[in-house]
Design a protein around this motif. Structure first.
Motif, PDB file in Angstrom:
ATOM      1  N   ASP A 107      -4.027  -6.101  -9.694  1.00 26.89           N
ATOM      2  CA  ASP A 107      -3.204  -7.252 -10.064  1.00 26.89           C
ATOM      3  C   ASP A 107      -2.204  -7.577  -8.956  1.00 26.89           C
ATOM      4  OD1 ASP A 107      -2.095  -9.249 -11.918  1.00 26.89           O
ATOM      5  OD2 ASP A 107      -0.350  -7.897 -11.959  1.00 26.89           O
ATOM      6  N   LEU A 108      -1.564  -6.552  -8.420  1.00 26.64           N
ATOM      7  CA  LEU A 108      -0.597  -6.776  -7.340  1.00 26.64           C
ATOM      8  C   LEU A 108      -1.279  -7.299  -6.078  1.00 26.64           C
ATOM      9  CD1 LEU A 108       1.742  -3.692  -7.849  1.00 26.64           C
ATOM     10  CD2 LEU A 108       2.341  -6.093  -8.150  1.00 26.64           C
ATOM     11  N   GLU A 109      -2.474  -6.782  -5.783  1.00 25.17           N
ATOM     12  CA  GLU A 109      -3.205  -7.290  -4.622  1.00 25.17           C
ATOM     13  C   GLU A 109      -3.555  -8.762  -4.795  1.00 25.17           C
ATOM     14  OE1 GLU A 109      -6.496  -4.579  -4.412  1.00 25.17           O
ATOM     15  OE2 GLU A 109      -5.407  -3.190  -3.089  1.00 25.17           O
ATOM     16  N   GLU A 110      -3.956  -9.144  -6.002  1.00 23.49           N
ATOM     17  CA  GLU A 110      -4.285 -10.546  -6.284  1.00 23.49           C
ATOM     18  C   GLU A 110      -3.038 -11.418  -6.160  1.00 23.49           C
ATOM     19  OE1 GLU A 110      -4.492 -14.115  -8.531  1.00 23.49           O
ATOM     20  OE2 GLU A 110      -3.516 -12.361  -9.388  1.00 23.49           O
ATOM     21  N   ARG A 111      -1.910 -10.922  -6.646  1.00 18.14           N
ATOM     22  CA  ARG A 111      -0.645 -11.658  -6.521  1.00 18.14           C
ATOM     23  C   ARG A 111      -0.273 -11.836  -5.047  1.00 18.14           C
ATOM     24  NH1 ARG A 111       3.669  -9.431 -10.971  1.00 18.14           N
ATOM     25  NH2 ARG A 111       2.286  -9.552 -12.783  1.00 18.14           N
TER      26      ARG A 111
END
Length: 159
Positions: free
Chosen positions: A47-51
């Protein structure tokens, strides 16, 4: 949202992503961690990588838009003082010949008020039309046809 805020958000997400990656690596090394806990941590990292990718794309779009806006604006080329003086003198002559006294006075002001129009009248008392066409103050700046080196060399050889 301005660029600074987007950059701050991106830096915050990157810092969080780094700490969450370290936590995931620690979970892999810990034999007591469960598969469910590791899967949850993997989901958090993804999720953080996508953000991070989304915010980085926003920042890139913001920078590209700003660069495109700068390219569409027309800025005058940097000119030397001599080129500026020549351009302003030409502007004075054009404006006087077109009868635009305001434009001529503005161009004279941009020359620092050092330029006076002594003659540029096409009306002459003799009736031949052209009178004193070139002002006395530009007599030192008379434009001549440029001589090419090849032409000079040919003339020298012919003598």
């Amino acid at each position: 949202m301005n660029r600074f805020q987007i950059q701050q958000m991106l830096d915050g997400v990157r810092a969080t992503l780094k700490s969450e990656n370290e936590k995931l690596n620690a979970m892999y090394m810990d034999s007591k961690s469960t598969v469910e806990a590791r899967n949850n941590q993997v989901a958090v990292v993804k999720d953080l990588e996508e953000r991070e990718k989304g915010i980085a794309a926003q920042l890139k779009k913001f920078d590209d838009d700003a660069a495109a806006k700068l390219q569409t604006q027309k800025y005058p080329k940097a000119m030397s003082e001599r080129d500026k003086a020549i351009e302003n003198k030409a502007e004075v002559i054009r404006n006087v010949m077109n009868g635009n006294k305001d434009g001529a006075s503005n161009a004279i002001k941009s020359l620092g008020g050092r330029y006076t129009v002594n003659a540029l009248s096409t009306n002459s008392s003799t009736g031949n039309g052209g009178g004193s066409f070139i002002p006395k103050t530009t007599s030192a700046d008379i434009i001549t046809e440029p001589c090419q080196k090849e032409i000079k060399q040919l003339k020298i050889k012919q003598k």
